[in-house]
Design a protein around this motif. Structure first.
Motif, PDB file in Angstrom:
ATOM      1  N   PHE B  19       0.813  -1.213   0.000  1.00  0.00           N
ATOM      2  CA  PHE B  19       0.000   0.000   0.000  1.00  0.00           C
ATOM      3  C   PHE B  19       0.846   1.261   0.000  1.00  0.00           C
ATOM      4  O   PHE B  19       0.322   2.361   0.083  1.00  0.00           O
ATOM      5  CB  PHE B  19      -0.915   0.013   1.233  1.00  0.00           C
ATOM      6  N   GLN B  20       2.149   1.069  -0.103  1.00  0.00           N
ATOM      7  CA  GLN B  20       3.028   2.231  -0.126  1.00  0.00           C
ATOM      8  C   GLN B  20       3.015   2.894  -1.497  1.00  0.00           C
ATOM      9  O   GLN B  20       3.535   3.994  -1.648  1.00  0.00           O
ATOM     10  CB  GLN B  20       4.481   1.809   0.138  1.00  0.00           C
ATOM     11  N   ASP B  21       2.488   2.195  -2.500  1.00  0.00           N
ATOM     12  CA  ASP B  21       2.616   2.688  -3.870  1.00  0.00           C
ATOM     13  C   ASP B  21       1.597   3.769  -4.232  1.00  0.00           C
ATOM     14  O   ASP B  21       1.678   4.359  -5.303  1.00  0.00           O
ATOM     15  CB  ASP B  21       2.532   1.535  -4.873  1.00  0.00           C
ATOM     16  N   GLY B  22       0.599   4.020  -3.364  1.00  0.00           N
ATOM     17  CA  GLY B  22      -0.367   5.082  -3.634  1.00  0.00           C
ATOM     18  C   GLY B  22      -1.438   4.732  -4.648  1.00  0.00           C
ATOM     19  O   GLY B  22      -2.288   5.575  -4.985  1.00  0.00           O
ATOM     20  N   LEU B  23      -1.424   3.508  -5.151  1.00  0.00           N
ATOM     21  CA  LEU B  23      -2.369   3.170  -6.220  1.00  0.00           C
ATOM     22  C   LEU B  23      -3.806   3.030  -5.706  1.00  0.00           C
ATOM     23  O   LEU B  23      -4.762   3.355  -6.411  1.00  0.00           O
ATOM     24  CB  LEU B  23      -1.924   1.885  -6.939  1.00  0.00           C
TER      25      LEU B  23
END
Lengths: 108, 207
Positions: B19-23
């Motif tokens: 969930f770090q990717d901001g998608l």
């Protein structure tokens, strides 16, 4: 583990040195909680360098604890890693051994 | 010594890394923007088409983003049985949510408004609670705390849209969507800086 030299002390269980090494312990812990992961994922999670991770994985593979499967994903080579049954068993046994060692330490 | 709690922490850390990717933030933001546009009191087909296109874009951005941004930077993982079960529940909720959003947009386009006999305040409350329940469930199963906030924004926007006979709800949704997209872009950029792409040749040799 070195012997205490104390004849009345309980015997120290054999600690699997393949598992016991800190970097390999970290690799095994991460593989333990997932079904499989690729090399890049493991590298990011453990923060080991490519060469370091590669070297430790080779040792784990030689010991039969990790299976390394090369495959192609969208025509690109891809390496997936997973713990073997033997690896899960060895890791579980290591946990038990360490727990035993730590539980039997004299109280403060 | 690693306990079960430590393993849960490791597994959660591994899960959270996705969930770090901001998608997910971009997905939610574009979904809100699309729903906000379709909810505007404007009967031009182009407006509805734009809204639907943005909703479709939200799904595309997510799936393509995973392949082009996330996987080349942090790799791939197959989670164990416990996490897979939770993922399946989330996919069911997401699928239901997308269908609900599209259905609501189509109803709005054809003027098939909710039951007129129901007071607006009650209908608004029901809409708000339903959306909150859907996104709250997703946030719970995904263990993704930002989703609670996005769900709340969406629920408030939907409730306002139903309760007030004006464009307040639509604009609330548009603003919420814009803010969420902005947050998503920032998180994605931070993720790309933190995890630069490695040269392909480094990854698959000598193992």
């Amino acid at each position: 583990m070195s012997e205490t030299g104390n004849e009345s002390a309980p015997p120290i269980p054999n600690i699997d040195r393949i598992v016991h090494e800190p970097a390999r312990l970290m690799i095994l812990a991460h593989l333990y909680v997932v079904e499989s992961a690729d090399f890049l994922f493991l590298m990011r999670q453990t923060e080991l360098t490519f060469g370091n991770l590669s070297s430790h994985l080779s040792k784990l593979e030689d010991a039969g604890y990790v299976s390394i499967e090369k495959e192609f994903l969208s025509k690109k080579p891809h390496t997936m890693l997973r713990l073997t049954d033997e690896g899960r068993s060895a890791f579980g046994q290591y946990r038990q051994s360490m727990k035993q060692v730590l539980d039997e330490l004299p109280g403060q | 010594m690693a306990t079960n709690t430590d393993f849960q922490r490791i597994e959660k850390k591994v899960w959270a890394s996705y969930f770090q990717d901001g998608l997910w933030d971009l997905f939610m933001g574009l979904l809100m923007l699309g729903m906000g546009i379709t909810a505007l009191t404007d009967e031009r087909p182009a407006v509805y088409a734009t809204g639907f296109a943005i909703i479709a874009l939200s799904v595309l951005v997510f799936s393509i983003g995973k392949r082009l941004i996330t996987y080349p930077r942090i790799g791939r993982v197959k989670f164990g049985f416990y996490r897979k079960k939770k993922q399946r529940k989330v996919m069911i909720i997401v699928g239901f949510c997308v269908i609900l959003g599209l259905f609501g947009s189509v109803m709005g386009y054809f003027g098939l408004t909710p039951n007129k006999e129901l007071p607006d305040a009650i209908a608004a409350l029901i809409f708000g609670i339903v959306f909150l329940a859907i996104f709250g469930s997703m946030a719970y199963f995904m263990e993704f705390n930002r989703l609670y906030a996005y769900g709340l924004l969406l629920a408030i926007s939907m409730a306002l849209e139903v309760a007030l006979d004006s464009s307040v709800g639509s604009f609330t949704m548009l603003v919420s969507g814009a803010i969420t997209v902005f947050v998503g872009v920032l998180i994605t950029l931070r993720f790309m800086r933190k995890y630069p792409r490695l040269v392909r040749g480094d990854l698959d040799s000598d193992v």
